[in-house]
Design an enzyme around this catalytic site. Sequence first.
Site, mmCIF file in Angstrom:
data_model
loop_
_atom_site.group_PDB
_atom_site.id
_atom_site.type_symbol
_atom_site.label_atom_id
_atom_site.label_comp_id
_atom_site.label_asym_id
_atom_site.label_seq_id
_atom_site.Cartn_x
_atom_site.Cartn_y
_atom_site.Cartn_z
ATOM 1 N N LYS A 129 50.947 34.873 42.154
ATOM 2 C CA LYS A 129 50.419 35.586 43.050
ATOM 3 C C LYS A 129 50.713 36.697 43.729
ATOM 4 O O LYS A 129 51.995 36.741 43.774
ATOM 5 C CB LYS A 129 49.757 34.430 44.202
ATOM 6 C CG LYS A 129 48.423 34.587 44.817
ATOM 7 C CD LYS A 129 47.432 34.108 44.110
ATOM 8 C CE LYS A 129 46.147 34.503 44.731
ATOM 9 N NZ LYS A 129 45.020 33.705 44.403
ATOM 10 N N ASP A 169 41.721 38.975 45.252
ATOM 11 C CA ASP A 169 41.656 37.815 46.109
ATOM 12 C C ASP A 169 41.064 38.425 47.476
ATOM 13 O O ASP A 169 40.463 39.480 47.402
ATOM 14 C CB ASP A 169 43.129 36.994 46.157
ATOM 15 C CG ASP A 169 42.927 35.805 46.903
ATOM 16 O OD1 ASP A 169 42.586 34.895 46.046
ATOM 17 O OD2 ASP A 169 43.042 35.611 48.169
ATOM 18 N N ASN A 244 33.227 37.612 48.296
ATOM 19 C CA ASN A 244 32.836 37.523 47.024
ATOM 20 C C ASN A 244 32.434 35.880 46.432
ATOM 21 O O ASN A 244 31.459 35.877 45.924
ATOM 22 C CB ASN A 244 34.060 38.131 46.205
ATOM 23 C CG ASN A 244 33.594 37.895 44.715
ATOM 24 O OD1 ASN A 244 34.199 36.971 44.274
ATOM 25 N ND2 ASN A 244 32.880 38.661 44.025
#
Length: 449
Positions: A129, A169, A244
């Site tokens: 990440k 993200d 989203n």
Amino acid sequence: MPGLDEKLHDIYDEVLRRNAGETEFHQAVHEVLDSLGPVVAKHPHYADAAVIRRLCEPERQIIFRVPWADDQGNVQINRGFRVEFNSALGPYKGGLRFHPSVYLGIVKFLGFEQIFKNSLTGLPIGGGKGGSDFDPKGRSDAEVMRFCQAFMTELYRHIGEYTDVPAGDIGVGGREVGYLFGQYKRITNRYESGVLTGKGVTWGGSQVRTEATGYGTVYFTHEMLKARGESYDGKKVVVSGSGNVAIYAIEKVHQLGGTVVACSDSSGYIVDEAGIDLDLVKDIKENRRGRVAEYVEARGGGARFSASGSIWEVPCDIALPCATQNELNGTDAKALIASGCTIVAEGANMPCTPDAVRLFVEAGVGFAPGKAANAGGVATSALEMQQNASRDSWSFEHTEARLAEIMRGIHTRCLETADEYGSPGNYIAGANIGGFIQVADAMLALGLI
Ligand code: GLU
């Protein structure tokens, strides 16, 4: 720490000591260790071979300066991160988050979760990440582009289709992935499609990737409902967030016959008992980049906006927290339980506090952790990588069918694993243990590296 067996307790203490102040990372590790007691009891070799200790230490952590100039010509300095957590199953895979709250502890919690989530998909992807404390809110397109270019000017040397494959993200969507991919292509002089996912469909992206996290979360809850002999028909649903994940969760709930009556953003929440008008929310959030309060002005009538209080006070049958970590606490959980909510699934990563999770489990609410429920996003990223590797592009229908099949597979694996390890019906145990075993076995096979 109560609940942890002795060996796991020592591992957790070591995590606390080595990662001081990174509270979200501690929380994510504790949640997994909490499920592993029956695993080390049955298979002590996992603890003996230090697999769990190794899993808690990222393989590589990269922190870098991101200097860029704003529209006024002022120099801005942000911090960039990429934590390459575990590559036993495949290249590091996971999104980038651009949000002012980002620091190493957030990136590590997300990277740690990603290892188990990616493993659960059954696809060959490791966990990683990244992100930055850059705040895209209120920035012009040109500023976002310059920031993304500056960010990639350092990140490019660490990533690659066989090494590490970032995606979006919070704060990173199609626009940002475009600027990032453009800069990667420019610096490397390679059209290496598989280096990033979440690309536009005309330049190497996959159908359904945009919708996948939200759709997948709803597919997962659909399986939970089916396991109880129920369906979405006539169900009242609350979805927090309006980004989203939330938008496409709302879309799929409506397609399956449920009604979403509330959603939110950081300014407050809206309630529309007639059902959220998704086209309006999409226009406000995706085109105008505005606030949900604008919904009430446009819709008038029965809709209301609240700038204070909690969206979880809105009564519902199913709650889908799709905003951000720790957005739903013990008080919220009590309100949901009292209103008759029977299913909670995490569309966001770790949106429920440990207190809230405990209350849901005690009350018999069906609870699906993010690493299972929201795995559809990264799973579809892996499908995008497959298409890139074979220089192919699949239809929407085919890709969506694959996504639905993957979510069904994760649901089955959670329940079977939970059964096998003595926690029937417990999706938390199923997801943590199921995700862990596959990674741990691969790590053992690859030797001490
Ligand atoms: N950020 C998403 C997640 O939390 C997706 C990551 C990806 O597609 O690589 O799983």
